[in-house]
Design a protein around this motif. Structure first.
Motif, PDB file in Angstrom:
ATOM      1  N   SER A 108      15.449   7.727   4.115  1.00  0.00           N
ATOM      2  CA  SER A 108      14.068   7.265   4.323  1.00  0.00           C
ATOM      3  C   SER A 108      13.129   7.870   3.293  1.00  0.00           C
ATOM      4  O   SER A 108      12.246   7.191   2.770  1.00  0.00           O
ATOM      5  CB  SER A 108      13.593   7.617   5.731  1.00  0.00           C
ATOM      6  OG  SER A 108      14.342   6.923   6.692  1.00  0.00           O
ATOM      7  N   VAL A 109      13.310   9.137   3.010  1.00  0.00           N
ATOM      8  CA  VAL A 109      12.476   9.805   2.002  1.00  0.00           C
ATOM      9  C   VAL A 109      12.664   9.132   0.643  1.00  0.00           C
ATOM     10  O   VAL A 109      11.688   8.868  -0.066  1.00  0.00           O
ATOM     11  CB  VAL A 109      12.810  11.313   1.926  1.00  0.00           C
ATOM     12  CG1 VAL A 109      12.115  11.961   0.737  1.00  0.00           C
ATOM     13  CG2 VAL A 109      12.413  12.008   3.208  1.00  0.00           C
ATOM     14  N   GLU A 126       5.864  13.449  10.696  1.00  0.00           N
ATOM     15  CA  GLU A 126       6.803  12.369  10.359  1.00  0.00           C
ATOM     16  C   GLU A 126       7.793  12.816   9.285  1.00  0.00           C
ATOM     17  O   GLU A 126       8.978  12.511   9.364  1.00  0.00           O
ATOM     18  CB  GLU A 126       6.044  11.129   9.885  1.00  0.00           C
ATOM     19  CG  GLU A 126       5.256  10.447  10.978  1.00  0.00           C
ATOM     20  CD  GLU A 126       4.331   9.353  10.461  1.00  0.00           C
ATOM     21  OE1 GLU A 126       4.114   8.413  11.224  1.00  0.00           O
ATOM     22  OE2 GLU A 126       3.841   9.457   9.314  1.00  0.00           O
ATOM     23  N   VAL A 127       7.305  13.544   8.295  1.00  0.00           N
ATOM     24  CA  VAL A 127       8.165  14.019   7.204  1.00  0.00           C
ATOM     25  C   VAL A 127       9.285  14.891   7.767  1.00  0.00           C
ATOM     26  O   VAL A 127      10.435  14.810   7.324  1.00  0.00           O
ATOM     27  CB  VAL A 127       7.341  14.793   6.144  1.00  0.00           C
ATOM     28  CG1 VAL A 127       8.253  15.510   5.159  1.00  0.00           C
ATOM     29  CG2 VAL A 127       6.403  13.850   5.413  1.00  0.00           C
ATOM     30  N   ALA A 128       8.980  15.700   8.761  1.00  0.00           N
ATOM     31  CA  ALA A 128       9.975  16.599   9.349  1.00  0.00           C
ATOM     32  C   ALA A 128      11.121  15.829  10.009  1.00  0.00           C
ATOM     33  O   ALA A 128      12.227  16.354  10.132  1.00  0.00           O
ATOM     34  CB  ALA A 128       9.308  17.521  10.362  1.00  0.00           C
ATOM     35  N   HIS A 132       0.862  -1.180   0.000  1.00  0.00           N
ATOM     36  CA  HIS A 132       0.000   0.000   0.000  1.00  0.00           C
ATOM     37  C   HIS A 132       0.900   1.231   0.000  1.00  0.00           C
ATOM     38  O   HIS A 132       2.065   1.153   0.394  1.00  0.00           O
ATOM     39  CB  HIS A 132      -0.934   0.008   1.213  1.00  0.00           C
ATOM     40  CG  HIS A 132      -0.216  -0.093   2.521  1.00  0.00           C
ATOM     41  ND1 HIS A 132       0.298   0.997   3.164  1.00  0.00           N
ATOM     42  CD2 HIS A 132       0.110  -1.164   3.283  1.00  0.00           C
ATOM     43  CE1 HIS A 132       0.889   0.608   4.284  1.00  0.00           C
ATOM     44  NE2 HIS A 132       0.802  -0.697   4.377  1.00  0.00           N
ATOM     45  N   PRO A 133       0.385   2.383  -0.439  1.00  0.00           N
ATOM     46  CA  PRO A 133       1.209   3.587  -0.441  1.00  0.00           C
ATOM     47  C   PRO A 133       1.628   3.966   0.977  1.00  0.00           C
ATOM     48  O   PRO A 133       0.892   3.744   1.930  1.00  0.00           O
ATOM     49  CB  PRO A 133       0.288   4.663  -1.024  1.00  0.00           C
ATOM     50  CG  PRO A 133      -0.823   3.937  -1.686  1.00  0.00           C
ATOM     51  CD  PRO A 133      -0.949   2.621  -0.984  1.00  0.00           C
ATOM     52  N   ILE A 134       2.811   4.527   1.084  1.00  0.00           N
ATOM     53  CA  ILE A 134       3.272   5.057   2.366  1.00  0.00           C
ATOM     54  C   ILE A 134       2.996   6.545   2.352  1.00  0.00           C
ATOM     55  O   ILE A 134       3.488   7.278   1.480  1.00  0.00           O
ATOM     56  CB  ILE A 134       4.777   4.778   2.563  1.00  0.00           C
ATOM     57  CG1 ILE A 134       5.035   3.277   2.559  1.00  0.00           C
ATOM     58  CG2 ILE A 134       5.265   5.415   3.863  1.00  0.00           C
ATOM     59  CD1 ILE A 134       6.503   2.901   2.565  1.00  0.00           C
ATOM     60  N   ARG A 135       2.199   7.006   3.303  1.00  0.00           N
ATOM     61  CA  ARG A 135       1.802   8.406   3.370  1.00  0.00           C
ATOM     62  C   ARG A 135       2.111   8.953   4.764  1.00  0.00           C
ATOM     63  O   ARG A 135       1.256   8.969   5.644  1.00  0.00           O
ATOM     64  CB  ARG A 135       0.318   8.550   3.058  1.00  0.00           C
ATOM     65  CG  ARG A 135      -0.027   8.140   1.640  1.00  0.00           C
ATOM     66  CD  ARG A 135      -1.491   8.421   1.322  1.00  0.00           C
ATOM     67  NE  ARG A 135      -1.770   8.161  -0.061  1.00  0.00           N
ATOM     68  CZ  ARG A 135      -2.558   7.175  -0.498  1.00  0.00           C
ATOM     69  NH1 ARG A 135      -3.142   6.374   0.364  1.00  0.00           N
ATOM     70  NH2 ARG A 135      -2.767   7.010  -1.781  1.00  0.00           N
ATOM     71  N   PRO A 136       3.342   9.414   4.960  1.00  0.00           N
ATOM     72  CA  PRO A 136       3.693   9.937   6.279  1.00  0.00           C
ATOM     73  C   PRO A 136       2.987  11.263   6.556  1.00  0.00           C
ATOM     74  O   PRO A 136       2.663  12.011   5.626  1.00  0.00           O
ATOM     75  CB  PRO A 136       5.207  10.133   6.196  1.00  0.00           C
ATOM     76  CG  PRO A 136       5.521  10.227   4.747  1.00  0.00           C
ATOM     77  CD  PRO A 136       4.457   9.453   4.032  1.00  0.00           C
ATOM     78  N   THR A 137       2.762  11.530   7.834  1.00  0.00           N
ATOM     79  CA  THR A 137       2.166  12.805   8.236  1.00  0.00           C
ATOM     80  C   THR A 137       3.225  13.906   8.116  1.00  0.00           C
ATOM     81  O   THR A 137       4.407  13.639   7.970  1.00  0.00           O
ATOM     82  CB  THR A 137       1.684  12.743   9.696  1.00  0.00           C
ATOM     83  OG1 THR A 137       2.829  12.563  10.541  1.00  0.00           O
ATOM     84  CG2 THR A 137       0.696  11.603   9.901  1.00  0.00           C
ATOM     85  N   ARG A 138       2.792  15.152   8.222  1.00  0.00           N
ATOM     86  CA  ARG A 138       3.738  16.278   8.165  1.00  0.00           C
ATOM     87  C   ARG A 138       4.771  16.179   9.285  1.00  0.00           C
ATOM     88  O   ARG A 138       5.942  16.465   9.084  1.00  0.00           O
ATOM     89  CB  ARG A 138       2.995  17.606   8.262  1.00  0.00           C
ATOM     90  CG  ARG A 138       2.254  17.971   7.016  1.00  0.00           C
ATOM     91  CD  ARG A 138       1.617  19.359   7.181  1.00  0.00           C
ATOM     92  NE  ARG A 138       0.739  19.642   6.080  1.00  0.00           N
ATOM     93  CZ  ARG A 138       1.073  20.411   5.044  1.00  0.00           C
ATOM     94  NH1 ARG A 138       2.257  20.952   4.997  1.00  0.00           N
ATOM     95  NH2 ARG A 138       0.221  20.626   4.068  1.00  0.00           N
TER      96      ARG A 138
END
Length: 61
Positions: free
Chosen positions: A42-43, A34-36, A26-32
């Motif tokens: 990892s990105v 988590e992205v920070a 499934h797509p990986i959709r990190p929260t804002r």
């Protein structure tokens, strides 16, 4: 005959039962937040995973 049975059992052990990437992934959709905290590595891994899903499975954002 025994060799054929042993070979068959060995080859049967090489199959997977998990299904295709599209069925299991499934797509990986990190929260804002988590992205920070994500590293560049990892990105890049998340981007590669999501691009594979786009290509193979037609995932959309």
């Amino acid at each position: 005959m025994v060799k054929i049975i042993v070979l068959s059992l060995t080859l049967a052990g090489c199959t997977t039962s998990g299904g295709s990437f599209c069925a299991a992934g499934h797509p990986i959709r990190p929260t804002r937040a988590e992205v920070a905290t994500l590293s560049g590595t990892s990105v890049a891994a998340i981007l590669a995973h999501n691009e594979k899903g786009l290509t193979l499975c037609g995932w959309r954002p």
